[in-house]
Design a protein around this motif. Structure first.
Motif, PDB file in Angstrom:
ATOM      1  N   SER A 103      10.368  42.142 -25.045  1.00 18.15           N
ATOM      2  CA  SER A 103      10.512  41.552 -26.374  1.00 18.15           C
ATOM      3  C   SER A 103      11.947  41.580 -26.874  1.00 18.15           C
ATOM      4  CB  SER A 103       9.624  42.287 -27.374  1.00 18.15           C
ATOM      5  OG  SER A 103      10.034  43.646 -27.487  1.00 18.15           O
ATOM      6  N   GLY A 104      12.803  42.373 -26.226  1.00 18.06           N
ATOM      7  CA  GLY A 104      14.178  42.527 -26.670  1.00 18.06           C
ATOM      8  C   GLY A 104      14.426  43.852 -27.367  1.00 18.06           C
ATOM      9  N   ARG A 105      13.376  44.511 -27.807  1.00 16.64           N
ATOM     10  CA  ARG A 105      13.508  45.839 -28.411  1.00 16.64           C
ATOM     11  C   ARG A 105      13.866  46.855 -27.329  1.00 16.64           C
ATOM     12  NH1 ARG A 105       9.653  50.085 -29.904  1.00 16.64           N
ATOM     13  NH2 ARG A 105       7.890  48.848 -29.154  1.00 16.64           N
ATOM     14  N   CYS A 106      14.505  47.938 -27.737  1.00 17.21           N
ATOM     15  CA  CYS A 106      14.887  48.977 -26.774  1.00 17.21           C
ATOM     16  C   CYS A 106      14.177  50.292 -27.083  1.00 17.21           C
ATOM     17  CB  CYS A 106      16.395  49.212 -26.797  1.00 17.21           C
ATOM     18  SG  CYS A 106      17.350  47.898 -26.012  1.00 17.21           S
ATOM     19  N   LEU A 107      13.741  50.952 -26.015  1.00 15.19           N
ATOM     20  CA  LEU A 107      13.259  52.327 -26.113  1.00 15.19           C
ATOM     21  C   LEU A 107      14.424  53.226 -25.721  1.00 15.19           C
ATOM     22  CD1 LEU A 107       9.711  52.358 -24.465  1.00 15.19           C
ATOM     23  CD2 LEU A 107      10.262  52.741 -26.858  1.00 15.19           C
ATOM     24  N   THR A 151       5.386  47.498 -24.911  1.00 16.43           N
ATOM     25  CA  THR A 151       5.280  46.043 -24.727  1.00 16.43           C
ATOM     26  C   THR A 151       3.985  45.518 -25.331  1.00 16.43           C
ATOM     27  OG1 THR A 151       6.566  46.209 -22.672  1.00 16.43           O
ATOM     28  CG2 THR A 151       5.299  44.186 -23.015  1.00 16.43           C
ATOM     29  N   ALA A 152       2.882  46.245 -25.103  1.00 17.16           N
ATOM     30  CA  ALA A 152       1.592  45.858 -25.691  1.00 17.16           C
ATOM     31  C   ALA A 152       1.663  45.920 -27.211  1.00 17.16           C
ATOM     32  CB  ALA A 152       0.483  46.768 -25.171  1.00 17.16           C
ATOM     33  N   ARG A 153       2.350  46.915 -27.730  1.00 18.02           N
ATOM     34  CA  ARG A 153       2.489  47.046 -29.185  1.00 18.02           C
ATOM     35  C   ARG A 153       3.248  45.863 -29.761  1.00 18.02           C
ATOM     36  NH1 ARG A 153       6.609  46.592 -33.009  1.00 18.02           N
ATOM     37  NH2 ARG A 153       6.051  47.790 -34.857  1.00 18.02           N
ATOM     38  N   ASP A 154       4.332  45.447 -29.111  1.00 19.45           N
ATOM     39  CA  ASP A 154       5.122  44.334 -29.635  1.00 19.45           C
ATOM     40  C   ASP A 154       4.335  43.026 -29.596  1.00 19.45           C
ATOM     41  OD1 ASP A 154       7.135  46.107 -30.075  1.00 19.45           O
ATOM     42  OD2 ASP A 154       8.433  45.425 -28.452  1.00 19.45           O
ATOM     43  N   LEU A 155       3.521  42.857 -28.563  1.00 15.86           N
ATOM     44  CA  LEU A 155       2.668  41.665 -28.481  1.00 15.86           C
ATOM     45  C   LEU A 155       1.661  41.673 -29.638  1.00 15.86           C
ATOM     46  CD1 LEU A 155       1.454  39.179 -27.018  1.00 15.86           C
ATOM     47  CD2 LEU A 155       0.048  40.801 -25.702  1.00 15.86           C
ATOM     48  N   PHE A 156       0.996  42.788 -29.833  1.00 17.14           N
ATOM     49  CA  PHE A 156      -0.011  42.891 -30.883  1.00 17.14           C
ATOM     50  C   PHE A 156       0.624  42.735 -32.265  1.00 17.14           C
ATOM     51  CE2 PHE A 156      -2.857  45.593 -33.610  1.00 17.14           C
ATOM     52  CZ  PHE A 156      -3.944  44.738 -33.579  1.00 17.14           C
ATOM     53  N   MET A 196      -4.429  35.163 -30.702  1.00 12.85           N
ATOM     54  CA  MET A 196      -4.353  36.368 -29.877  1.00 12.85           C
ATOM     55  C   MET A 196      -4.369  36.075 -28.376  1.00 12.85           C
ATOM     56  SD  MET A 196      -6.537  39.170 -32.069  1.00 12.85           S
ATOM     57  CE  MET A 196      -5.970  40.501 -31.030  1.00 12.85           C
ATOM     58  N   ARG A 197      -4.735  34.868 -27.999  1.00 17.46           N
ATOM     59  CA  ARG A 197      -4.681  34.486 -26.578  1.00 17.46           C
ATOM     60  C   ARG A 197      -3.373  33.799 -26.216  1.00 17.46           C
ATOM     61  NH1 ARG A 197     -10.983  32.308 -26.262  1.00 17.46           N
ATOM     62  NH2 ARG A 197     -11.902  34.340 -25.700  1.00 17.46           N
ATOM     63  N   THR A 198      -2.502  33.676 -27.185  1.00 16.53           N
ATOM     64  CA  THR A 198      -1.220  33.025 -26.946  1.00 16.53           C
ATOM     65  C   THR A 198      -0.235  34.019 -26.341  1.00 16.53           C
ATOM     66  OG1 THR A 198      -1.559  31.496 -28.787  1.00 16.53           O
ATOM     67  CG2 THR A 198       0.706  31.798 -28.009  1.00 16.53           C
ATOM     68  N   THR A 199       0.359  33.638 -25.237  1.00 12.72           N
ATOM     69  CA  THR A 199       1.373  34.469 -24.585  1.00 12.72           C
ATOM     70  C   THR A 199       2.751  34.050 -25.072  1.00 12.72           C
ATOM     71  OG1 THR A 199      -0.003  34.656 -22.603  1.00 12.72           O
ATOM     72  CG2 THR A 199       2.318  35.247 -22.380  1.00 12.72           C
ATOM     73  N   PRO A 200       3.508  34.927 -25.703  1.00 14.30           N
ATOM     74  CA  PRO A 200       4.849  34.545 -26.175  1.00 14.30           C
ATOM     75  C   PRO A 200       5.784  34.264 -25.009  1.00 14.30           C
ATOM     76  CG  PRO A 200       4.503  36.908 -26.426  1.00 14.30           C
ATOM     77  CD  PRO A 200       3.181  36.332 -26.005  1.00 14.30           C
ATOM     78  N   ASP A 201       6.853  33.575 -25.286  1.00 16.85           N
ATOM     79  CA  ASP A 201       7.811  33.200 -24.232  1.00 16.85           C
ATOM     80  C   ASP A 201       8.348  34.422 -23.502  1.00 16.85           C
ATOM     81  OD1 ASP A 201       7.476  30.565 -24.907  1.00 16.85           O
ATOM     82  OD2 ASP A 201       9.268  30.463 -26.182  1.00 16.85           O
ATOM     83  N   TRP A 202       8.535  35.515 -24.232  1.00 14.93           N
ATOM     84  CA  TRP A 202       9.121  36.702 -23.603  1.00 14.93           C
ATOM     85  C   TRP A 202       8.142  37.418 -22.674  1.00 14.93           C
ATOM     86  CZ3 TRP A 202       6.461  41.044 -25.077  1.00 14.93           C
ATOM     87  CH2 TRP A 202       5.858  41.067 -26.325  1.00 14.93           C
ATOM     88  N   LEU A 203       6.873  36.990 -22.667  1.00 17.73           N
ATOM     89  CA  LEU A 203       5.866  37.580 -21.788  1.00 17.73           C
ATOM     90  C   LEU A 203       5.255  36.502 -20.881  1.00 17.73           C
ATOM     91  CD1 LEU A 203       4.719  40.483 -21.465  1.00 17.73           C
ATOM     92  CD2 LEU A 203       2.813  39.808 -22.943  1.00 17.73           C
TER      93      LEU A 203
END
Length: 661
Positions: free
Chosen positions: A546-550, A589-594, A637-644
């Protein structure tokens, strides 16, 4: 835009404080007293308005903005018009916004400040006014939430130390415990302290808000706004559950030999239990904690032979369940409208005034709740204020179903939707497991896909119908072994997830088989582990899709040879390794998608998000549009963003007249 940091100072003592109460109960308590308000911020010079306290507010001029400072009792503030259209900052905006609203209910703050301004709904929005998202003159932003997003401490003191390099002295706040307004204003120390808190909040925002994405800012604000709006509760169902549990708890107490009077004796007295065990010639459990596996094993072993052991089991569990039901009942408020000045708002207070439960049940009741934005390392939400809406018991226990107490308001229905096995899908996508992803993309059940790709299942019939036992094992493998789980832990995982009893040798063989046939997962663990260890002496960062950093701060090798880092700036050291880093990566990654899905559902205006649980969202919608809205939510919720891109995201949803899972 005018930007102000606002801080409220309120009375507290040893018994009445936010450490012992949820925020809603605290601000509606008879002891509630907001004796100080501090305001620190800037107003564009062109929009600066006259204020009776202009001179006493220590205003300083800049080329484009006016610095505004004020501190005093909120009833003395005369510049409310300055807040119109402003951005309001608070370090714990969930609390300060609640205080703001309570002061409006009490007539201290004019009710026109921040009044909702109606706007026309877009064509795809519901025409039902309760779902229409109105624009507000006031926008809240929480610098505590900003701090945790930046992996700094949530507290103002910790955030200032880590993000500003400023040491904050909270001694004055500690001295205020139990002090009356008159005591506090004998010197300027308290007013100086309050204004400094607002100034520090403003400085945190000015220096770091550009690092906090606007979508995340909105999510943080929505988190406490959803909680303040609350969940509708069926009071009759709640009371019936409480009565059922209280009766079973009472019956259990009667079988405990050391309890003569439930109101005076202690059923969970470890000393009395140990004496009774000595009489019976059996060992006593080392702990009576609800999460103690040793106590559970003791109950299973001796419960059938000794009725009082089984009674202890029933007492512990019904007592735990009752604490949750009581928490709901004690915080209930009447839905709609402000609480009249001086009137308590909780149902419990109403019952104390002699209003019968039957009469209460005729009123629409709401349970306000709290969630912590960024409450866990991957950025997921976590429970708060003594009741975790993300960890409610499932189904009926001892004749009581807690989830069934939560129901939609009149004329509406719940759409409950969740992402399907999102973490295994993301893990497979991260390692580019094309064969597995192709099977999932074609509609094959994810656990069957694992069995076909790594467990030798080749039968054309669905695994769920042909071999349920193998599917259970596949499920345990998929959910339990993707992050480096060892044999001993997998024995527990297999039992909990699939009901499978494995010996240590069988678990060891299963772990070895999984790793040998999923080498891409093992390589990801090793790659993360190697890079993490190579960062010793500095920091380590994982960029998410998503571009976020851990970020992992201050990586160190210990004298024992393992590696540690801090997941919070200045926080405690934690032992980390490749498998755990992989888990953080996947969950984040799952959190950012949700999170993206939550925002899209909210912005669509098709319903009201009531609350959410991990990868599940509960949306209240008009009954007449339930089917249509369900499909709209599923489409989002079934849409996959470009970053995924390429990850087979899927979701399922149902229409319900109460919360269930």
């Amino acid at each position: 835009m005018p930007t102000f940091a606002i801080d409220f100072e309120t009375y507290y003592d040893r018994a009445y404080s936010l450490k012992k109460m949820d925020a809603w109960s605290y601000v509606h308590h008879p002891k509630f007293d907001c004796y100080l308000m501090s305001v620190y911020g800037t107003v564009p010079q062109a929009s600066s308005l006259p204020c009776p306290d202009f001179q006493s507010s220590n205003i300083q001029q800049s080329t484009s903005h006016t610095l505004f400072r004020w501190v005093g009792h909120p009833k003395d503030f005369q510049c409310w018009e300055k807040l119109e259209g402003a951005l309001l900052l608070a370090h714990n905006a969930a609390f300060d916004s609640l205080v703001f609203r309570r002061l409006q209910e009490l007539g201290v703050i004019p009710d026109w400040v921040g009044q909702a301004v109606p706007s026309e709904p877009s064509p795809h929005q519901s025409t039902n006014p309760i779902f229409h998202q109105s624009s507000r003159d006031l926008r809240w932003r929480c610098t505590a939430s900003m701090a945790v997003y930046l992996q700094a401490p949530r507290s103002l003191k910790g955030a200032c130390k880590q993000l500003l390099g400023i040491e904050v002295d909270k001694t004055q706040r500690s001295k205020a415990c139990g002090q009356t307004t008159g005591d506090l204003f004998e010197a300027d120390a308290m007013t100086d302290y309050a204004l400094e808190d607002a100034r520090l909040c403003f400085l945190l925002w000015e220096k770091h808000h550009h690092l906090w994405p606007e979508d995340e800012q909105e999510l943080a604000t929505l988190t406490f706004e959803w909680g303040q709006t609350g969940i509708h509760v069926d009071f009759q169902t709640l009371e019936k559950c409480i009565q059922t549990l209280e009766q079973q708890r009472f019956d259990a107490v009667q079988l405990l030999p050391w309890v003569d009077d439930f109101t005076e004796d202690t059923p969970l007295s470890h000393r009395q239990l140990a004496l009774e065990c000595r009489k019976a010639g059996i060992p006593a459990p080392a702990s009576l904690a609800m999460d103690s596996p040793l106590c559970e094993a003791w109950e299973n072993k001796y419960g059938e032979e000794y009725p009082w052991v089984n009674a202890m089991r029933i007492f512990r569990r019904t007592n735990m369940l009752l604490s949750r039901f009581y928490a709901i009942r004690n915080r209930l408020v009447v839905s709609g409208g402000a609480t009249p000045p001086g009137e308590p708002s909780s149902v419990a207070a109403g019952v104390d005034r002699g209003i019968s439960p039957k009469a209460q049940s005729l009123k629409p009741m709401v349970f306000p709740y709290s969630l912590k934005y960024f409450g866990a390392v991957p950025g997921r939400w976590s429970g708060d204020s003594g009741f975790n809406v993300q960890n409610m018991p499932r189904g009926e226990l001892f004749g009581a179903n807690l989830r069934k107490c939560f129901q939609p308001s009149d004329g509406n229905i719940f759409i409950i939707a969740d992402l399907c096995q999102i973490e295994p899908r993301i893990l497979a996508w991260l390692i580019d497991d094309a064969a597995f992803l192709d099977l999932v993309q074609s509609g094959v059940d994810i656990y069957e896909a694992h069995a076909r790709s790594t467990m030798g299942y080749t039968d054309p019939e669905p695994l769920k119908e042909k071999d349920p036992a193998m599917r259970s094992l596949a499920k345990a493998r998929v959910l339990g072994l993707g992050y480096g789980c060892g044999p001993k832990k997998f024995m527990t995982v297999a039992k909990n997830l699939g009901g499978i009893e494995l010996s240590f040798a069988e678990a060891k063989q299963t772990v070895a088989d999984f790793r040998s046939k999923n080498t891409r997962i093992s390589r990801l663990w090793k790659w993360l582990d190697r890079d993490f260890k190579h960062s010793a002496g500095g920091d380590y960062s994982i960029e998410l899709p998503s571009g976020r950093c851990l970020n992992y701060f201050d990586v160190q090798k210990t004298s024992r040879g393992y590696f540690t880092a801090r997941t919070v700036r200045g926080g405690r050291e934690r032992s980390l390794y490749g498998g755990l880093l992989c888990e953080n990566l996947v969950q984040a990654t799952a959190r950012d998608l949700f999170a993206q899905h939550l925002l899209e559902i909210h912005r669509s205006g098709i319903g009201r998000i009531v609350f959410h649980v991990h990868d599940e969202v509960i949306v209240e919608v008009p009954k007449e549009r339930a089917g249509e809205t369900k499909e709209q939510i599923l489409e989002i919720m079934r849409t996959t963003p470009d970053w995924l891109s390429g990850c087979p995201v899927d979701a399922e949803a149902g229409i319900f007249n109460h919360y269930t899972k």
